[in-house]
Design a protein around this motif. Sequence first.
Motif, PDB file in Angstrom:
ATOM      1  N   ARG A 111     -25.246 -62.477  -7.253  1.00 44.52           N
ATOM      2  CA  ARG A 111     -24.980 -64.169  -6.949  1.00 44.52           C
ATOM      3  C   ARG A 111     -26.071 -64.346  -7.338  1.00 44.52           C
ATOM      4  O   ARG A 111     -26.605 -65.447  -8.112  1.00 44.52           O
ATOM      5  CB  ARG A 111     -23.926 -63.754  -5.878  1.00 44.52           C
ATOM      6  CG  ARG A 111     -23.521 -65.848  -5.155  1.00 44.52           C
ATOM      7  CD  ARG A 111     -22.126 -65.871  -5.576  1.00 44.52           C
ATOM      8  NE  ARG A 111     -21.464 -67.134  -6.398  1.00 44.52           N
ATOM      9  CZ  ARG A 111     -21.483 -68.036  -5.543  1.00 44.52           C
ATOM     10  NH1 ARG A 111     -21.958 -67.811  -3.589  1.00 44.52           N
ATOM     11  NH2 ARG A 111     -22.068 -69.459  -5.882  1.00 44.52           N
ATOM     12  N   PHE A 112     -27.251 -63.856  -6.405  1.00 47.16           N
ATOM     13  CA  PHE A 112     -28.251 -64.712  -6.218  1.00 47.16           C
ATOM     14  C   PHE A 112     -29.656 -63.880  -7.193  1.00 47.16           C
ATOM     15  O   PHE A 112     -30.727 -64.778  -6.966  1.00 47.16           O
ATOM     16  CB  PHE A 112     -28.829 -65.564  -5.047  1.00 47.16           C
ATOM     17  CG  PHE A 112     -27.540 -66.017  -4.617  1.00 47.16           C
ATOM     18  CD1 PHE A 112     -27.038 -66.903  -5.068  1.00 47.16           C
ATOM     19  CD2 PHE A 112     -27.099 -65.795  -3.118  1.00 47.16           C
ATOM     20  CE1 PHE A 112     -26.170 -67.782  -4.617  1.00 47.16           C
ATOM     21  CE2 PHE A 112     -25.992 -66.442  -2.651  1.00 47.16           C
ATOM     22  CZ  PHE A 112     -25.346 -67.037  -3.686  1.00 47.16           C
ATOM     23  N   GLU A 118     -34.181 -64.323   3.314  1.00 47.49           N
ATOM     24  CA  GLU A 118     -33.595 -65.391   4.057  1.00 47.49           C
ATOM     25  C   GLU A 118     -32.213 -64.609   3.644  1.00 47.49           C
ATOM     26  O   GLU A 118     -31.547 -65.188   4.650  1.00 47.49           O
ATOM     27  CB  GLU A 118     -33.717 -66.648   3.517  1.00 47.49           C
ATOM     28  CG  GLU A 118     -35.427 -67.818   3.793  1.00 47.49           C
ATOM     29  CD  GLU A 118     -35.376 -68.993   2.854  1.00 47.49           C
ATOM     30  OE1 GLU A 118     -34.858 -68.811   1.329  1.00 47.49           O
ATOM     31  OE2 GLU A 118     -35.204 -69.869   3.491  1.00 47.49           O
ATOM     32  N   LEU A 119     -31.632 -64.333   2.754  1.00 49.68           N
ATOM     33  CA  LEU A 119     -30.251 -64.696   2.675  1.00 49.68           C
ATOM     34  C   LEU A 119     -30.819 -62.734   3.388  1.00 49.68           C
ATOM     35  O   LEU A 119     -28.922 -63.513   3.498  1.00 49.68           O
ATOM     36  CB  LEU A 119     -30.429 -63.526   0.988  1.00 49.68           C
ATOM     37  CG  LEU A 119     -30.237 -64.628  -0.098  1.00 49.68           C
ATOM     38  CD1 LEU A 119     -30.428 -64.190  -0.958  1.00 49.68           C
ATOM     39  CD2 LEU A 119     -29.093 -65.627   0.558  1.00 49.68           C
ATOM     40  N   LEU A 138     -19.103 -66.473   0.137  1.00 49.95           N
ATOM     41  CA  LEU A 138     -19.902 -65.590  -0.694  1.00 49.95           C
ATOM     42  C   LEU A 138     -19.737 -66.542  -2.012  1.00 49.95           C
ATOM     43  O   LEU A 138     -20.668 -66.129  -2.543  1.00 49.95           O
ATOM     44  CB  LEU A 138     -20.015 -63.868  -0.698  1.00 49.95           C
ATOM     45  CG  LEU A 138     -20.351 -63.559   1.048  1.00 49.95           C
ATOM     46  CD1 LEU A 138     -20.031 -62.319   0.883  1.00 49.95           C
ATOM     47  CD2 LEU A 138     -21.828 -64.608   1.079  1.00 49.95           C
ATOM     48  N   LEU A 139     -18.556 -66.383  -1.961  1.00 49.47           N
ATOM     49  CA  LEU A 139     -18.298 -66.504  -3.887  1.00 49.47           C
ATOM     50  C   LEU A 139     -18.407 -68.158  -4.061  1.00 49.47           C
ATOM     51  O   LEU A 139     -18.490 -69.021  -5.549  1.00 49.47           O
ATOM     52  CB  LEU A 139     -16.638 -66.259  -3.652  1.00 49.47           C
ATOM     53  CG  LEU A 139     -15.869 -65.129  -3.805  1.00 49.47           C
ATOM     54  CD1 LEU A 139     -14.040 -64.737  -3.337  1.00 49.47           C
ATOM     55  CD2 LEU A 139     -16.329 -64.615  -4.927  1.00 49.47           C
ATOM     56  N   GLN A 140     -17.769 -68.929  -2.337  1.00 47.49           N
ATOM     57  CA  GLN A 140     -17.767 -70.400  -3.250  1.00 47.49           C
ATOM     58  C   GLN A 140     -18.700 -70.825  -2.679  1.00 47.49           C
ATOM     59  O   GLN A 140     -19.472 -72.508  -3.906  1.00 47.49           O
ATOM     60  CB  GLN A 140     -16.699 -70.808  -2.174  1.00 47.49           C
ATOM     61  CG  GLN A 140     -15.517 -70.691  -2.138  1.00 47.49           C
ATOM     62  CD  GLN A 140     -14.346 -71.074  -1.927  1.00 47.49           C
ATOM     63  OE1 GLN A 140     -14.680 -71.855  -0.776  1.00 47.49           O
ATOM     64  NE2 GLN A 140     -12.836 -70.881  -1.971  1.00 47.49           N
ATOM     65  N   LEU A 141     -19.865 -70.835  -1.790  1.00 50.44           N
ATOM     66  CA  LEU A 141     -20.929 -71.531  -1.460  1.00 50.44           C
ATOM     67  C   LEU A 141     -22.125 -71.137  -2.196  1.00 50.44           C
ATOM     68  O   LEU A 141     -22.643 -69.754  -2.327  1.00 50.44           O
ATOM     69  CB  LEU A 141     -21.001 -71.700  -0.065  1.00 50.44           C
ATOM     70  CG  LEU A 141     -20.191 -71.681   1.265  1.00 50.44           C
ATOM     71  CD1 LEU A 141     -21.114 -71.699   2.235  1.00 50.44           C
ATOM     72  CD2 LEU A 141     -20.071 -73.154   1.071  1.00 50.44           C
ATOM     73  N   LYS A 143     -26.311 -71.315  -2.486  1.00 49.90           N
ATOM     74  CA  LYS A 143     -26.875 -70.225  -1.776  1.00 49.90           C
ATOM     75  C   LYS A 143     -28.129 -70.761  -0.712  1.00 49.90           C
ATOM     76  O   LYS A 143     -28.203 -70.588   0.724  1.00 49.90           O
ATOM     77  CB  LYS A 143     -28.360 -69.870  -2.605  1.00 49.90           C
ATOM     78  CG  LYS A 143     -29.787 -68.725  -1.904  1.00 49.90           C
ATOM     79  CD  LYS A 143     -30.751 -68.374  -2.820  1.00 49.90           C
ATOM     80  CE  LYS A 143     -32.227 -67.371  -1.672  1.00 49.90           C
ATOM     81  NZ  LYS A 143     -32.574 -67.340  -2.635  1.00 49.90           N
ATOM     82  N   GLU A 144     -28.317 -72.478  -0.760  1.00 50.66           N
ATOM     83  CA  GLU A 144     -28.887 -73.363  -0.072  1.00 50.66           C
ATOM     84  C   GLU A 144     -27.655 -73.492   0.893  1.00 50.66           C
ATOM     85  O   GLU A 144     -27.557 -73.496   2.338  1.00 50.66           O
ATOM     86  CB  GLU A 144     -29.238 -74.608  -0.689  1.00 50.66           C
ATOM     87  CG  GLU A 144     -30.693 -74.493  -1.382  1.00 50.66           C
ATOM     88  CD  GLU A 144     -29.499 -73.832  -3.145  1.00 50.66           C
ATOM     89  OE1 GLU A 144     -29.107 -73.904  -3.756  1.00 50.66           O
ATOM     90  OE2 GLU A 144     -30.894 -72.869  -3.617  1.00 50.66           O
ATOM     91  N   GLU A 145     -26.388 -73.980   0.550  1.00 49.53           N
ATOM     92  CA  GLU A 145     -25.134 -74.164   1.300  1.00 49.53           C
ATOM     93  C   GLU A 145     -25.425 -72.742   2.483  1.00 49.53           C
ATOM     94  O   GLU A 145     -24.861 -73.273   3.458  1.00 49.53           O
ATOM     95  CB  GLU A 145     -23.850 -74.133   0.520  1.00 49.53           C
ATOM     96  CG  GLU A 145     -24.001 -75.437   0.309  1.00 49.53           C
ATOM     97  CD  GLU A 145     -22.506 -75.433  -0.795  1.00 49.53           C
ATOM     98  OE1 GLU A 145     -21.840 -76.591  -1.219  1.00 49.53           O
ATOM     99  OE2 GLU A 145     -22.907 -74.791  -1.201  1.00 49.53           O
TER     100      GLU A 145
END
Length: 151
Positions: A111-112, A118-119, A138-141, A143-145
């Motif tokens: 995804r990122f 941090e992750l 994980l699908l909707q937010l 990285k910052e969220e």
Amino acid sequence: MWLRILGKGRVQQQAIDELEAFPQNNPLRSKAIDLLLNLKTTLEFNQNIDEEDRDLIMRLSPIYEQKLAEVKQEGIQEGIQEGIQEGIQEGIQEGIQAERRNVIENFLRVRFGSLDAELRRITEVLLALSPEEFTPLLLQLSKEELLNRFL
């Protein structure tokens, strides 16, 4: 046999010898030995013991020791089996946890693009959630969220 065991002298000795000759796994042997050990205990607490009762106590002492050893061995075997079962369960749980960690980390990488420090830190928090809970996050937010929510 039990009546002969409760008898006296030679009849009693022969009955005890016969009982000892029974196979270890014979249920009659086991029950009779339990009764004999109760008799031994009762005789030991009796204050008016005659010579024959003393001899019987001495004759039953090795049987009592053997029974204790058998019970101890059974306890050890049960403990080993319980330990094996617990080990298997722990291994399964660790395997599930490792697989969940892989799923979360792979999802974050895809995804990122990479899995930075941090992750990696939020991975631990996500592991505490069920797959039904962490998958939509994980699908909707973004990285910052995710970082704001879990750090």
